[in-house]
Scaffold this active site. Structure first.
Site, short mmCIF file in Angstrom:
data_model
loop_
_atom_site.label_atom_id
_atom_site.label_comp_id
_atom_site.label_asym_id
_atom_site.label_seq_id
_atom_site.Cartn_x
_atom_site.Cartn_y
_atom_site.Cartn_z
N LYS A 151 -10.84 -3.30 -7.15
CA LYS A 151 -10.79 -2.63 -5.85
C LYS A 151 -9.75 -1.51 -5.82
O LYS A 151 -8.74 -1.57 -6.53
CB LYS A 151 -10.56 -3.64 -4.72
CG LYS A 151 -9.16 -4.16 -4.62
CD LYS A 151 -8.89 -4.86 -3.29
CE LYS A 151 -7.42 -5.27 -3.31
NZ LYS A 151 -6.86 -5.81 -2.14
N LYS A 203 -1.21 -11.34 -7.03
CA LYS A 203 0.11 -10.73 -6.86
C LYS A 203 1.16 -11.44 -7.70
O LYS A 203 2.11 -10.81 -8.17
CB LYS A 203 0.52 -10.71 -5.39
CG LYS A 203 -0.26 -9.70 -4.59
CD LYS A 203 0.49 -9.19 -3.39
CE LYS A 203 -0.29 -8.05 -2.74
NZ LYS A 203 0.16 -7.75 -1.39
N LYS A 211 -3.74 0.47 -2.48
CA LYS A 211 -2.70 1.47 -2.21
C LYS A 211 -1.46 1.28 -3.07
O LYS A 211 -0.66 2.19 -3.21
CB LYS A 211 -2.36 1.55 -0.72
CG LYS A 211 -1.91 0.29 -0.02
CD LYS A 211 -1.52 0.60 1.44
CE LYS A 211 -2.09 -0.35 2.46
NZ LYS A 211 -1.88 -1.78 2.27
P1 TYM Z 1 -3.85 -4.37 3.34
O1 TYM Z 1 -2.67 -3.65 3.88
O2 TYM Z 1 -3.90 -4.66 1.89
O3 TYM Z 1 -5.16 -3.57 3.69
C1 TYM Z 1 -5.44 -3.10 4.99
C2 TYM Z 1 -6.93 -3.21 5.27
O4 TYM Z 1 -7.67 -2.44 4.32
C3 TYM Z 1 -8.67 -3.27 3.72
N1 TYM Z 1 -8.83 -2.84 2.31
C4 TYM Z 1 -9.99 -2.43 1.78
N2 TYM Z 1 -11.22 -2.31 2.30
C5 TYM Z 1 -12.20 -1.84 1.49
N3 TYM Z 1 -11.98 -1.49 0.20
C6 TYM Z 1 -10.77 -1.59 -0.37
N4 TYM Z 1 -10.59 -1.24 -1.62
C7 TYM Z 1 -9.70 -2.08 0.43
N5 TYM Z 1 -8.38 -2.31 0.20
C8 TYM Z 1 -7.87 -2.77 1.36
C9 TYM Z 1 -8.11 -4.68 3.80
O5 TYM Z 1 -9.14 -5.64 3.71
C10 TYM Z 1 -7.45 -4.65 5.15
O6 TYM Z 1 -8.40 -4.88 6.17
N6 TYM Z 1 -3.04 -9.10 4.61
C11 TYM Z 1 -3.47 -7.82 5.11
C12 TYM Z 1 -2.63 -7.29 6.24
C13 TYM Z 1 -2.51 -8.22 7.39
C14 TYM Z 1 -3.53 -8.54 8.33
C15 TYM Z 1 -2.91 -9.41 9.26
C16 TYM Z 1 -4.86 -8.14 8.46
C17 TYM Z 1 -1.39 -8.88 7.75
N7 TYM Z 1 -1.63 -9.61 8.90
C18 TYM Z 1 -3.65 -9.91 10.34
C19 TYM Z 1 -5.59 -8.65 9.53
C20 TYM Z 1 -4.97 -9.52 10.45
C21 TYM Z 1 -3.39 -6.82 3.96
O7 TYM Z 1 -2.68 -7.00 3.01
O8 TYM Z 1 -4.10 -5.69 4.17
#
Ligand code: TYM
Length: 335
Positions: free
Chosen positions: A198, A116, A201
């Site tokens: 990957k 990032k 979004k």
């Molecule tokens: P975020 O918002 O980027 O993504 C949400 C969830 O989607 C999963 N993910 C994917 N899984 C498979 N293939 C992909 N291409 C892909 N892109 C995203 C992510 O692994 C995630 O599970 N830091 C976290 C948000 C967060 C969080 C937390 C998660 C904040 N606090 C506490 C768990 C527990 C994040 O940026 O996810």
């Protein structure tokens, strides 16, 4: 430590764009399947989202859409706690405390921070750097057993465990130490136009992603245009990242194994295969899209869920926060 009958699951998603098929297969679909067996808490991580610049009106809308999609996919607000991170001040409070128990060296090793900061070179803010200690606070506040996430969050789970264990080591058992739950299929869905990176979004190229709210015709078109290879064999292999990605997607949305899918498409050309993948994705998403539209018209229902979710989450979070504050020598909070 608090006793519970069922094991607790905690997970969160950032409102940083439309939920993609990656988010769905890597996380949301697993949350949906786990809600019967576990005591679940799901959060819209809007405090994390401001580590990159957001348009305020857009951010507010995305938060609302995200919580609506959680419910549209099938998360039952009666059984689970669903809430906005910024509605529970304990996240910021424990986040700060944990910052003081997290080392610069540990944070510098985080690949998400490196990625990032390369992408937002004009805005490498302190929040982006300390993102993992806020995420540790999210998870540790709720005495979590399991965190269902995609593969990309594994490193953040490891640092959460390290921070929790460090604190427990200094002050005695305070936090339950969580484990990551990473599904076998769909843990890393790749970008359609570049299957070596990957699906994300926040990707600017919308042909790389399928949003779960994309129109069926758009989905069919994006799958048809997905990058593959010059062979004509539908087979899962490292040297065939495009086809492997489509096979994973197909397996994720249909529940069939990769081996079953390979068998089904043996001798079938890429065009027909892509058609079948697109149709399977559309079939999985159509009912979700319908639920989403219905829920959007139900403003009072959503407002009540958001309010109740925050209250329930806060009660649990404050119990842990009080314990932490007492241990480190802060005067008791008068509630
Ligand atoms: P975020 O918002 O980027 O993504 C949400 C969830 O989607 C999963 N993910 C994917 N899984 C498979 N293939 C992909 N291409 C892909 N892109 C995203 C992510 O692994 C995630 O599970 N830091 C976290 C948000 C967060 C969080 C937390 C998660 C904040 N606090 C506490 C768990 C527990 C994040 O940026 O996810």
């Amino acid at each position: 430590m608090e006793t519970q009958e069922k094991k607790r699951i905690y997970s969160a998603m950032q409102p940083s764009g439309m939920i993609t098929l990656g988010n769905f297969l890597g996380a949301l679909n697993n949350w949906n399947q786990m809600q019967e067996e576990y005591d679940c808490i799901f959060c819209v991580a809007n405090m994390h989202a401001i580590t990159v610049r957001q348009d305020p009106a857009e951010l507010r809308k995305r938060c609302r859409d995200l919580i609506t999609q959680f419910i549209a996919v099938g998360l039952d607000p009666e059984k689970n706690i669903i809430y906005y991170q910024s509605h529970v001040p304990a996240h910021a409070q424990l986040g700060w405390i944990l910052d003081c128990y997290t080392y610069m060296g540990e944070l510098s090793r985080m690949t998400q921070f490196k990625d990032k900061s390369a992408k937002h070179a004009d805005n490498i803010n302190a929040g982006l750097f300390t993102y993992p200690s806020l995420m540790a606070a999210d998870i540790l506040l709720y005495q979590t057993d399991l965190v269902p996430v995609g593969e990309d969050q594994r490193q953040h789970l490891e640092i959460t465990r390290d921070i929790g264990e460090r604190f427990n080591g200094l002050y005695g058992e305070t936090f339950r130490i969580p484990e990551a739950y990473i599904g076998k299929v769909g843990a890393r869905v790749m970008a359609l136009q570049d299957p070596t990176k990957k699906m994300s979004k926040s990707d600017e190229n919308k042909n790389n992603t399928i949003a779960i709210l994309d129109d069926p015709a758009v989905i069919m078109n994006k799958v048809k245009r997905a990058v593959t290879d010059s062979e004509n064999e539908v087979r899962f292999a490292e040297e065939k990242p495009g086809i492997s990605n489509l096979l994973s997607i197909y397996s994720g949305v249909t529940g069939k194994t990769i081996a079953e899918a390979e068998k089904e498409f043996a001798g079938v050309g890429y065009g027909a295969f892509k058609n079948a993948v697109g149709e399977a994705v559309v079939a999985k998403l159509e009912p979700i899209q319908k639920n989403f539209k219905d829920l959007q018209n139900n403003k009072d229902y959503l407002d009540a869920i958001i309010k109740e979710g925050a209250q329930k989450a806060e009660r649990i979070a404050n119990r842990t926060l009080d314990k932490v504050q007492k241990k480190i020598g802060f005067p008791l909070t008068i509630r």
